[in-house]
Motif scaffolding. Structure first.
Motif, PDB file in Angstrom:
ATOM      1  N   PHE A 171       5.851  -7.276   7.714  1.00  0.00           N
ATOM      2  CA  PHE A 171       5.626  -8.641   7.244  1.00  0.00           C
ATOM      3  C   PHE A 171       4.323  -9.222   7.773  1.00  0.00           C
ATOM      4  N   ALA A 172       4.057  -9.046   9.056  1.00  0.00           N
ATOM      5  CA  ALA A 172       2.835  -9.590   9.642  1.00  0.00           C
ATOM      6  C   ALA A 172       1.609  -8.903   9.044  1.00  0.00           C
ATOM      7  N   PHE A 173       1.714  -7.603   8.810  1.00  0.00           N
ATOM      8  CA  PHE A 173       0.582  -6.892   8.235  1.00  0.00           C
ATOM      9  C   PHE A 173       0.340  -7.299   6.781  1.00  0.00           C
ATOM     10  N   ILE A 174       1.398  -7.573   6.043  1.00  0.00           N
ATOM     11  CA  ILE A 174       1.236  -8.074   4.678  1.00  0.00           C
ATOM     12  C   ILE A 174       0.471  -9.398   4.710  1.00  0.00           C
ATOM     13  N   PHE A 175       0.829 -10.241   5.654  1.00  0.00           N
ATOM     14  CA  PHE A 175       0.138 -11.513   5.838  1.00  0.00           C
ATOM     15  C   PHE A 175      -1.344 -11.261   6.118  1.00  0.00           C
ATOM     16  N   VAL A 176      -1.642 -10.286   6.971  1.00  0.00           N
ATOM     17  CA  VAL A 176      -3.034  -9.954   7.308  1.00  0.00           C
ATOM     18  C   VAL A 176      -3.779  -9.434   6.080  1.00  0.00           C
ATOM     19  N   ILE A 196       0.106  -8.991  -5.131  1.00  0.00           N
ATOM     20  CA  ILE A 196       1.358  -8.378  -4.675  1.00  0.00           C
ATOM     21  C   ILE A 196       1.219  -6.856  -4.625  1.00  0.00           C
ATOM     22  N   ILE A 197       0.672  -6.274  -5.679  1.00  0.00           N
ATOM     23  CA  ILE A 197       0.507  -4.818  -5.734  1.00  0.00           C
ATOM     24  C   ILE A 197      -0.430  -4.345  -4.631  1.00  0.00           C
ATOM     25  N   THR A 198      -1.498  -5.084  -4.389  1.00  0.00           N
ATOM     26  CA  THR A 198      -2.451  -4.703  -3.345  1.00  0.00           C
ATOM     27  C   THR A 198      -1.817  -4.759  -1.964  1.00  0.00           C
ATOM     28  N   ALA A 199      -1.048  -5.790  -1.692  1.00  0.00           N
ATOM     29  CA  ALA A 199      -0.405  -5.908  -0.376  1.00  0.00           C
ATOM     30  C   ALA A 199       0.627  -4.804  -0.162  1.00  0.00           C
ATOM     31  N   LEU A 237      10.239   4.854   1.451  1.00  0.00           N
ATOM     32  CA  LEU A 237      10.791   4.170   0.278  1.00  0.00           C
ATOM     33  C   LEU A 237      11.643   2.952   0.636  1.00  0.00           C
ATOM     34  N   PRO A 238      12.573   3.052   1.618  1.00  0.00           N
ATOM     35  CA  PRO A 238      13.311   1.832   1.976  1.00  0.00           C
ATOM     36  C   PRO A 238      12.398   0.730   2.525  1.00  0.00           C
ATOM     37  N   SER A 239      11.390   1.124   3.280  1.00  0.00           N
ATOM     38  CA  SER A 239      10.444   0.135   3.823  1.00  0.00           C
ATOM     39  C   SER A 239       9.637  -0.520   2.710  1.00  0.00           C
ATOM     40  N   LEU A 240       9.223   0.277   1.736  1.00  0.00           N
ATOM     41  CA  LEU A 240       8.459  -0.280   0.614  1.00  0.00           C
ATOM     42  C   LEU A 240       9.282  -1.291  -0.178  1.00  0.00           C
ATOM     43  N   VAL A 241      10.549  -1.016  -0.347  1.00  0.00           N
ATOM     44  CA  VAL A 241      11.413  -1.947  -1.077  1.00  0.00           C
ATOM     45  C   VAL A 241      11.498  -3.279  -0.336  1.00  0.00           C
ATOM     46  N   VAL A 242      11.780  -3.233   0.954  1.00  0.00           N
ATOM     47  CA  VAL A 242      11.909  -4.465   1.737  1.00  0.00           C
ATOM     48  C   VAL A 242      10.582  -5.214   1.804  1.00  0.00           C
ATOM     49  N   ASN A 243       9.490  -4.498   2.028  1.00  0.00           N
ATOM     50  CA  ASN A 243       8.181  -5.146   2.100  1.00  0.00           C
ATOM     51  C   ASN A 243       7.762  -5.723   0.749  1.00  0.00           C
ATOM     52  N   ILE A 293       8.427 -12.776  -2.462  1.00  0.00           N
ATOM     53  CA  ILE A 293       8.895 -14.097  -2.040  1.00  0.00           C
ATOM     54  C   ILE A 293       7.768 -14.942  -1.466  1.00  0.00           C
ATOM     55  N   ILE A 294       6.903 -14.342  -0.673  1.00  0.00           N
ATOM     56  CA  ILE A 294       5.902 -15.102   0.072  1.00  0.00           C
ATOM     57  C   ILE A 294       4.569 -15.235  -0.680  1.00  0.00           C
ATOM     58  N   ALA A 295       4.351 -14.481  -1.742  1.00  0.00           N
ATOM     59  CA  ALA A 295       3.039 -14.417  -2.389  1.00  0.00           C
ATOM     60  C   ALA A 295       2.548 -15.768  -2.900  1.00  0.00           C
ATOM     61  N   PHE A 296       3.352 -16.463  -3.660  1.00  0.00           N
ATOM     62  CA  PHE A 296       2.891 -17.707  -4.270  1.00  0.00           C
ATOM     63  C   PHE A 296       2.574 -18.785  -3.236  1.00  0.00           C
ATOM     64  N   PRO A 297       3.493 -19.092  -2.292  1.00  0.00           N
ATOM     65  CA  PRO A 297       3.142 -20.122  -1.309  1.00  0.00           C
ATOM     66  C   PRO A 297       1.975 -19.724  -0.406  1.00  0.00           C
ATOM     67  N   LEU A 298       1.896 -18.458  -0.040  1.00  0.00           N
ATOM     68  CA  LEU A 298       0.795 -18.001   0.812  1.00  0.00           C
ATOM     69  C   LEU A 298      -0.533 -18.100   0.075  1.00  0.00           C
ATOM     70  N   ARG A 299      -0.533 -17.732  -1.185  1.00  0.00           N
ATOM     71  CA  ARG A 299      -1.752 -17.836  -2.002  1.00  0.00           C
ATOM     72  C   ARG A 299      -2.204 -19.287  -2.109  1.00  0.00           C
ATOM     73  N   LYS A 300      -1.277 -20.190  -2.361  1.00  0.00           N
ATOM     74  CA  LYS A 300      -1.609 -21.619  -2.442  1.00  0.00           C
ATOM     75  C   LYS A 300      -2.203 -22.119  -1.122  1.00  0.00           C
ATOM     76  N   PHE A 301      -1.599 -21.724  -0.011  1.00  0.00           N
ATOM     77  CA  PHE A 301      -2.073 -22.150   1.298  1.00  0.00           C
ATOM     78  C   PHE A 301      -3.484 -21.638   1.581  1.00  0.00           C
TER      79      PHE A 301
END
Length: 186
Positions: A39-44, A104-107, A141-147, A153-161
């Protein structure tokens, strides 16, 4: 003041990855799957896409250092892997900001690259002897699904911010430029 929220959110996500998320881990319920939240790395990665390779690289190095110090016994694997992945994806700086689906695809692709880099380095150094098929089906594969779900979930609000932060930075730059121009006119 608002920029201080970025490191706070990354740190909070890092804490959630290592503590709260472990309560819901599938291996606690007898499953063979091991989920590695990034999650933190996706944010980065998203910060890198919006604020540039330099800013994202700094966040990636610091996050990688935390990851190495707390979770591994070999210093440098996560520092290198996170920085390399963030820097590589930073070349999409202006292109993928506008399209939420590409973001989303890039992250998610970034988490895939990170996991393969870490696995490959561990395999080459001899820290792990986990077979590729086992790594793929039980961890990746399980990690990719969760990430992916987290990123959706976080893409739209994070992009706006982050767009808000960019807009404020542009306004501050214009104000500073006008102040400098005004000083020269005196």
């Amino acid at each position: 003041m608002i920029r201080c929220l970025l490191p706070f959110f990354i740190f909070l996500l890092f804490i959630i990855e290592g503590t709260v998320f472990q309560v819901f881990s599938p291996d606690r319920f007898g499953s063979e799957a091991i989920i590695i939240p990034r999650f933190a790395f996706i944010f980065v990665i998203v910060i890198t896409i919006f604020l540039g390779r330099t800013t994202g690289g700094i966040y990636a190095i610091v996050l990688g250092l935390f990851q190495d110090v707390i979770y591994t016994h070999v210093l440098g694997i996560y520092i290198f892997s996170m920085f390399f992945t963030a820097y590589l994806l930073g070349f999409t700086y202006k292109i993928f900001q506008k399209n939420l689906y590409l973001l989303i695809i890039t992250a998610v692709f970034g988490t895939l690259v990170l996991d393969y880099l870490v696995y490959g380095i561990h395999f080459m150094v001899g820290i792990t002897n986990l077979a590729h098929e086992q790594f793929l089906y039980e961890r990746l594969l399980p990690s990719l699904v969760v990430n992916s779900v987290f990123m959706i979930i976080i893409a739209f609000p994070l992009r706006k911010f982050l767009l808000f932060l960019q807009k404020n930075d542009d306004v501050e730059e214009k104000i500073n430029k006008r102040k400098k121009d005004f000083r020269w006119q005196r």
